[in-house]
Structure formats: structure tokens, C-alpha cells
Design a protein around this motif. Structure first.
Motif, PDB file in Angstrom:
ATOM      1  N   PRO A 278       0.794  -1.242   0.000  1.00  8.07           N
ATOM      2  CA  PRO A 278       0.000   0.000   0.000  1.00  8.07           C
ATOM      3  C   PRO A 278       0.824   1.288   0.000  1.00  8.07           C
ATOM      4  O   PRO A 278       0.316   2.350   0.338  1.00  8.07           O
ATOM      5  CB  PRO A 278      -0.787  -0.132   1.318  1.00  8.07           C
ATOM      6  N   TRP A 279       2.072   1.239  -0.417  1.00  3.67           N
ATOM      7  CA  TRP A 279       2.987   2.367  -0.256  1.00  3.67           C
ATOM      8  C   TRP A 279       2.448   3.658  -0.869  1.00  3.67           C
ATOM      9  O   TRP A 279       2.368   4.682  -0.192  1.00  3.67           O
ATOM     10  CB  TRP A 279       4.351   2.047  -0.862  1.00  3.67           C
ATOM     11  N   PHE A 280       2.121   3.638  -2.155  1.00  2.00           N
ATOM     12  CA  PHE A 280       1.697   4.873  -2.806  1.00  2.00           C
ATOM     13  C   PHE A 280       0.288   5.303  -2.402  1.00  2.00           C
ATOM     14  O   PHE A 280      -0.043   6.475  -2.506  1.00  2.00           O
ATOM     15  CB  PHE A 280       1.862   4.785  -4.331  1.00  2.00           C
ATOM     16  N   ASP A 281      -0.519   4.388  -1.912  1.00  2.00           N
ATOM     17  CA  ASP A 281      -1.813   4.805  -1.369  1.00  2.00           C
ATOM     18  C   ASP A 281      -1.608   5.678  -0.135  1.00  2.00           C
ATOM     19  O   ASP A 281      -2.329   6.656   0.063  1.00  2.00           O
ATOM     20  CB  ASP A 281      -2.687   3.596  -1.017  1.00  2.00           C
ATOM     21  N   TYR A 282      -0.620   5.341   0.680  1.00  2.00           N
ATOM     22  CA  TYR A 282      -0.324   6.193   1.844  1.00  2.00           C
ATOM     23  C   TYR A 282       0.309   7.509   1.401  1.00  2.00           C
ATOM     24  O   TYR A 282      -0.078   8.583   1.851  1.00  2.00           O
ATOM     25  CB  TYR A 282       0.576   5.454   2.841  1.00  2.00           C
ATOM     26  N   ILE A 283       1.288   7.428   0.515  1.00  2.00           N
ATOM     27  CA  ILE A 283       1.993   8.640   0.070  1.00  2.00           C
ATOM     28  C   ILE A 283       1.023   9.627  -0.584  1.00  2.00           C
ATOM     29  O   ILE A 283       1.108  10.832  -0.353  1.00  2.00           O
ATOM     30  CB  ILE A 283       3.133   8.269  -0.910  1.00  2.00           C
ATOM     31  N   LEU A 284       0.083   9.119  -1.387  1.00  2.00           N
ATOM     32  CA  LEU A 284      -0.818   9.985  -2.146  1.00  2.00           C
ATOM     33  C   LEU A 284      -2.196  10.154  -1.502  1.00  2.00           C
ATOM     34  O   LEU A 284      -3.088  10.763  -2.081  1.00  2.00           O
ATOM     35  CB  LEU A 284      -0.949   9.454  -3.576  1.00  2.00           C
ATOM     36  N   GLY A 285      -2.351   9.612  -0.289  1.00  2.00           N
ATOM     37  CA  GLY A 285      -3.586   9.841   0.472  1.00  2.00           C
ATOM     38  C   GLY A 285      -4.805   9.108  -0.052  1.00  2.00           C
ATOM     39  O   GLY A 285      -5.929   9.572   0.123  1.00  2.00           O
TER      40      GLY A 285
ATOM     41  N   ASN B 282       5.018  -0.034  15.120  1.00  2.00           N
ATOM     42  CA  ASN B 282       4.432   1.072  15.885  1.00  2.00           C
ATOM     43  C   ASN B 282       5.083   2.399  15.529  1.00  2.00           C
ATOM     44  O   ASN B 282       4.402   3.422  15.396  1.00  2.00           O
ATOM     45  CB  ASN B 282       4.543   0.811  17.390  1.00  2.00           C
ATOM     46  N   LEU B 283       6.412   2.382  15.366  1.00  2.00           N
ATOM     47  CA  LEU B 283       7.125   3.599  14.978  1.00  2.00           C
ATOM     48  C   LEU B 283       6.664   4.078  13.596  1.00  2.00           C
ATOM     49  O   LEU B 283       6.364   5.256  13.406  1.00  2.00           O
ATOM     50  CB  LEU B 283       8.639   3.348  14.984  1.00  2.00           C
ATOM     51  N   LEU B 284       6.600   3.160  12.643  1.00  2.00           N
ATOM     52  CA  LEU B 284       6.135   3.507  11.289  1.00  2.00           C
ATOM     53  C   LEU B 284       4.699   4.015  11.307  1.00  2.00           C
ATOM     54  O   LEU B 284       4.368   4.979  10.617  1.00  2.00           O
ATOM     55  CB  LEU B 284       6.222   2.288  10.371  1.00  2.00           C
ATOM     56  N   ASN B 285       3.842   3.371  12.105  1.00  2.00           N
ATOM     57  CA  ASN B 285       2.453   3.813  12.193  1.00  2.00           C
ATOM     58  C   ASN B 285       2.359   5.222  12.750  1.00  2.00           C
ATOM     59  O   ASN B 285       1.564   6.034  12.265  1.00  2.00           O
ATOM     60  CB  ASN B 285       1.624   2.849  13.054  1.00  2.00           C
ATOM     61  N   GLY B 286       3.184   5.540  13.748  1.00  2.82           N
ATOM     62  CA  GLY B 286       3.179   6.882  14.318  1.00  2.82           C
ATOM     63  C   GLY B 286       3.590   7.935  13.305  1.00  2.82           C
ATOM     64  O   GLY B 286       2.951   8.985  13.180  1.00  2.82           O
ATOM     65  N   ILE B 287       4.654   7.648  12.558  1.00  2.00           N
ATOM     66  CA  ILE B 287       5.130   8.585  11.531  1.00  2.00           C
ATOM     67  C   ILE B 287       4.074   8.743  10.433  1.00  2.00           C
ATOM     68  O   ILE B 287       3.758   9.850  10.005  1.00  2.00           O
ATOM     69  CB  ILE B 287       6.473   8.102  10.941  1.00  2.00           C
TER      70      ILE B 287
ATOM     71  N   TYR C 145       2.136  12.160   9.143  1.00  2.36           N
ATOM     72  CA  TYR C 145       2.426  12.788   7.851  1.00  2.36           C
ATOM     73  C   TYR C 145       1.594  12.272   6.672  1.00  2.36           C
ATOM     74  O   TYR C 145       1.388  12.990   5.705  1.00  2.36           O
ATOM     75  CB  TYR C 145       3.912  12.638   7.517  1.00  2.36           C
ATOM     76  N   PHE C 146       1.178  11.002   6.713  1.00  6.71           N
ATOM     77  CA  PHE C 146       0.430  10.396   5.605  1.00  6.71           C
ATOM     78  C   PHE C 146      -0.759   9.594   6.149  1.00  6.71           C
ATOM     79  O   PHE C 146      -0.861   8.398   5.910  1.00  6.71           O
ATOM     80  CB  PHE C 146       1.327   9.446   4.792  1.00  6.71           C
ATOM     81  N   PRO C 147      -1.661  10.209   6.872  1.00  7.28           N
ATOM     82  CA  PRO C 147      -2.727   9.422   7.519  1.00  7.28           C
ATOM     83  C   PRO C 147      -3.685   8.782   6.510  1.00  7.28           C
ATOM     84  O   PRO C 147      -4.017   9.381   5.484  1.00  7.28           O
ATOM     85  CB  PRO C 147      -3.460  10.460   8.373  1.00  7.28           C
ATOM     86  N   ALA C 148      -4.087   7.559   6.824  1.00  9.24           N
ATOM     87  CA  ALA C 148      -5.112   6.897   6.018  1.00  9.24           C
ATOM     88  C   ALA C 148      -6.460   7.515   6.348  1.00  9.24           C
ATOM     89  O   ALA C 148      -6.652   8.087   7.414  1.00  9.24           O
ATOM     90  CB  ALA C 148      -5.132   5.398   6.322  1.00  9.24           C
ATOM     91  N   LYS C 149      -7.377   7.391   5.410  1.00  9.08           N
ATOM     92  CA  LYS C 149      -8.742   7.840   5.656  1.00  9.08           C
ATOM     93  C   LYS C 149      -9.554   6.629   6.106  1.00  9.08           C
ATOM     94  O   LYS C 149      -9.198   5.500   5.817  1.00  9.08           O
ATOM     95  CB  LYS C 149      -9.339   8.432   4.382  1.00  9.08           C
ATOM     96  N   TRP C 150     -10.638   6.887   6.794  1.00  8.39           N
ATOM     97  CA  TRP C 150     -11.552   5.819   7.205  1.00  8.39           C
ATOM     98  C   TRP C 150     -12.897   6.063   6.547  1.00  8.39           C
ATOM     99  O   TRP C 150     -13.307   7.200   6.357  1.00  8.39           O
ATOM    100  CB  TRP C 150     -11.713   5.809   8.728  1.00  8.39           C
ATOM    101  N   VAL C 151     -13.579   4.981   6.201  1.00 10.07           N
ATOM    102  CA  VAL C 151     -14.925   5.099   5.650  1.00 10.07           C
ATOM    103  C   VAL C 151     -15.801   5.730   6.724  1.00 10.07           C
ATOM    104  O   VAL C 151     -15.793   5.301   7.867  1.00 10.07           O
ATOM    105  CB  VAL C 151     -15.481   3.722   5.239  1.00 10.07           C
ATOM    106  N   GLU C 152     -16.551   6.751   6.330  1.00  9.47           N
ATOM    107  CA  GLU C 152     -17.446   7.394   7.293  1.00  9.47           C
ATOM    108  C   GLU C 152     -18.646   6.506   7.546  1.00  9.47           C
ATOM    109  O   GLU C 152     -19.248   5.969   6.640  1.00  9.47           O
ATOM    110  CB  GLU C 152     -17.903   8.766   6.744  1.00  9.47           C
ATOM    111  N   LYS C 153     -18.961   6.350   8.826  1.00 12.38           N
ATOM    112  CA  LYS C 153     -20.132   5.554   9.210  1.00 12.38           C
ATOM    113  C   LYS C 153     -21.391   6.362   8.890  1.00 12.38           C
ATOM    114  O   LYS C 153     -21.486   7.531   9.238  1.00 12.38           O
ATOM    115  CB  LYS C 153     -20.097   5.244  10.709  1.00 12.38           C
TER     116      LYS C 153
END
Length: 198
Positions: free
Chosen positions: A146-153, A178-183, A187-195
């Protein structure tokens, strides 16, 4: 050679994102059908989407093998891409050229296995399961990682069960994940499906 191979993997993941979004899905056009520079590949891909939605993520075309036109189209497309990029990269880096062949074979293996074994896909490549089964099928463009999905939002997660352990999509020690998830969250947060409210 190994540096070139690693760079090639990143380039391949970026190409996977671009090809999936613009060639396989096509771009929206106001009042017109989607546009793809390779319309047969887009047609094949949308048939794949319809099949997968009706059969709980299975695609029986992979069971039929080359007798199925969509499977034949996918293999031919991957061979062309690997051949073109491999030829272009070879004078620059043999490692990058090798990575194109590896990436094409790996893509086919992972994509085929995912649609023959949906439980495996949910655990190993949840971003691709989300691509097909999420309410938004115009997201989660990467298949292998999922690399570019994170980079490109464009990573959209539908449920906690379908969130990978870390944005690299590979097995790592918990502290590193955990370290990677924090970073990534910073800087590149995933989106969540809105309930949706009932």
C-alpha cells in the motif's frame, strides 16, 4: 545491483498505482463514459470488479486460466509492461530491470491468489480487499503493497480488521511497526470510511 532492485520496487509500486487508477479504472468525464488509453484493459477490469462483488471477492476467471479472456489480458499486459520497463531500465541498472520482471510476476501471483483465497487476501493484502469490497471502489489503488496509497492519500480503510499492521504492508517487529504507524499517522494518515447514520 540491490540498490537498483529496491529502487525498481518503489517505481513498480508507483506504476501500479498510476496504471490501476488511470488505465484500469479510467478517468471520469462529465456526461461521458470513463476514459482509458487502453479501453480493453479498462473493460476487463470493470468485469473483474462486477465478478468480485457478486462472488464475495472470488474471481473464477483465475480458475479457468488462459481460457478466460480477462486472465489472458492481465498476463499479456504485465508481460508488455515488464518488457518495456525492463528494456528501458537495463542500460541504467540491471537491478531495476530485474525488479520489473519480479514485480510483474509478484503482482500476478498476489492478485490471483487473493481472488482465489479471499481469507488470505483479508489478512495479507487488506488494502486490496478494501478496494473491491469497500463502498468506495475509487481508492486503495495498490495491490502488492500500500505504499503509494499512503503517500498519495488514497488509502481508505473500512474497518479495524482491514487495517494492515504497518504502512509498508510487510511483517516487521511490533516496535518498528508502531514507529512507522506513528510517523505515517502524522504525515500520511489513512482515511476511514465514514459511518452512515441509520
Amino acid at each position: 545491483m540491490w540498490k537498483g532492485f529496491l529502487v525498481g520496487l518503489v517505481v513498480a509500486n508507483g506504476f501500479e498505482w498510476v496504471a490501476h487508477k488511470y488505465i484500469l479504472h479510467g478517468t471520469h468525464r462529465s456526461g461521458k463514459p470513463r476514459y482509458s488509453p487502453v479501453p480493453d484493459s479498462m473493460k476487463s477490469h470493470w468485469e473483474h470488479h462486477r465478478e468480485v462483488r457478486k462472488t464475495a471477492f472470488h474471481d473464477h476467471g483465475y480458475v479457468e486460466g488462459l481460457a478466460n479472456w480477462r486472465t489472458k489480458n492481465e498476463i499479456a499486459s504485465l508481460a508488455v509492461v515488464a518488457g518495456v520497463f525492463g528494456t528501458l531500465f537495463y542500460p541504467v541498472s540491471k537491478g531495476m530491470a530485474l525488479s520489473t520482471v519480479y514485480s510483474a510476476c509478484n503482482y500476478y501471483y498476489i492478485h490471483r491468489r487473493a481472488h482465489l483465497e479471499p481469507e488470505w487476501a483479508m489478512k495479507k493484502i487488506p488494502w486490496h480487499y478494501d478496494h473491491h469490497m469497500n463502498s468506495n471502489q475509487d481508492a486503495n489503488w495498490c495491490v502488492t503493497k500500500p505504499w503509494f496509497d499512503y503517500i498519495l492519500g488514497t488509502r481508505v480503510i473500512s474497518s479495524p480488521e482491514l487495517q494492515e499492521k504497518n504502512p509498508l504492508g510487510i511483517l516487521l517487529p511490533g516496535t518498528v511497526s508502531n514507529l512507522l504507524n506513528g510517523i505515517t499517522d502524522r504525515y500520511f494518515p489513512a482515511k476511514w470510511v465514514e459511518k452512515q447514520e441509520k
